[in-house]
Design an enzyme around this catalytic site. Sequence first.
Site, mmCIF file in Angstrom:
data_model
loop_
_atom_site.group_PDB
_atom_site.id
_atom_site.type_symbol
_atom_site.label_atom_id
_atom_site.label_comp_id
_atom_site.label_asym_id
_atom_site.label_seq_id
_atom_site.Cartn_x
_atom_site.Cartn_y
_atom_site.Cartn_z
ATOM 1 N N SER A 262 -26.101 -8.385 5.967
ATOM 2 C CA SER A 262 -27.108 -8.449 4.906
ATOM 3 C C SER A 262 -28.166 -9.495 5.224
ATOM 4 C CB SER A 262 -26.447 -8.745 3.557
ATOM 5 O OG SER A 262 -25.778 -9.988 3.547
ATOM 6 N N PRO B 181 -20.177 -8.280 6.030
ATOM 7 C CA PRO B 181 -21.137 -8.005 4.953
ATOM 8 C C PRO B 181 -22.197 -9.098 4.826
ATOM 9 C CG PRO B 181 -18.909 -7.534 4.219
ATOM 10 C CD PRO B 181 -18.781 -8.248 5.534
ATOM 11 N N TYR B 182 -21.765 -10.342 4.960
ATOM 12 C CA TYR B 182 -22.690 -11.465 4.840
ATOM 13 C C TYR B 182 -23.714 -11.469 5.969
ATOM 14 C CZ TYR B 182 -24.293 -16.346 4.739
ATOM 15 O OH TYR B 182 -25.060 -17.478 4.707
ATOM 16 N N VAL B 183 -23.236 -11.417 7.195
ATOM 17 C CA VAL B 183 -24.146 -11.522 8.339
ATOM 18 C C VAL B 183 -25.058 -10.305 8.433
ATOM 19 C CG1 VAL B 183 -24.298 -11.725 10.845
ATOM 20 C CG2 VAL B 183 -22.585 -13.050 9.596
#
Length: 253
Positions: free
Chosen positions: A151, A147-149
């Site tokens: 986004s 989710p972090y990368v």
Amino acid sequence: MSQRVVVTAAARGIGRAIADRFLASGATVWGCDVDDEALGELRAALPSVKAARCDVGDKAQVESFLAEACKSMGGIDVLVNNAGIGGGHAAVEDVTDENWDRSLAVNLSGMFYCVRKVVPLMKAQGSGCIINISTGSVRTGLPNRLPYVASKHGVMGLTQNLARELGPANIRCNAILPGLIDNPRGRALVQRAADEAGKSFEEFEADMLKYISMRTWIDPLEIGDTAVFLASHAARHITGQFLGVCGGVEWEP
């Protein structure tokens, strides 16, 4: 006339360092954060910074915050989209809908909500600078941090497209890609990864640094100084760029 600057997630970490360096450059700074305790600490440490509570993942809160900041400063010259969350740590098949949706809401949609609000103001005054904080991890990938990368990859596309669309209006947009940040949050992330790998902090730190060509952590103030430069007259023709402040991150364990 001093620059009128908005910094999201300004109460701690990179955001506070950015606010600090803009203040030192003579700018007027408005910041926001979701952490009331941190906002109190920011007001105590940097009383010249105007600060308000705002969750950038909530478009209504963004509208209210930026309207207040614009009214107070008489306009906005620089927007620093710094707010972001880690998005959890899980294999792709275990990523929850909540973590995925919240990561996109804060890390990507939050930037869009801020940009959408400030662009008409910048167009009306004939100039503006937007600085988006991404991450060096978009170049290395990070297993179990989808989710972090993902986004943050979205932030790259946002930046590039805004630069092309807004260039004719004399509005620039660039992204900063920080590396291994030397602050409590950065060190806590390394400690967690070390614990999961069954290693000491020092052992895992060495594993990380050997894949950074300059073998270094990054002082948050370096990100602040870079943001000030990108907003300056010296960078007046720099737009659509992805600037790594990372010491040359090649890979991440």
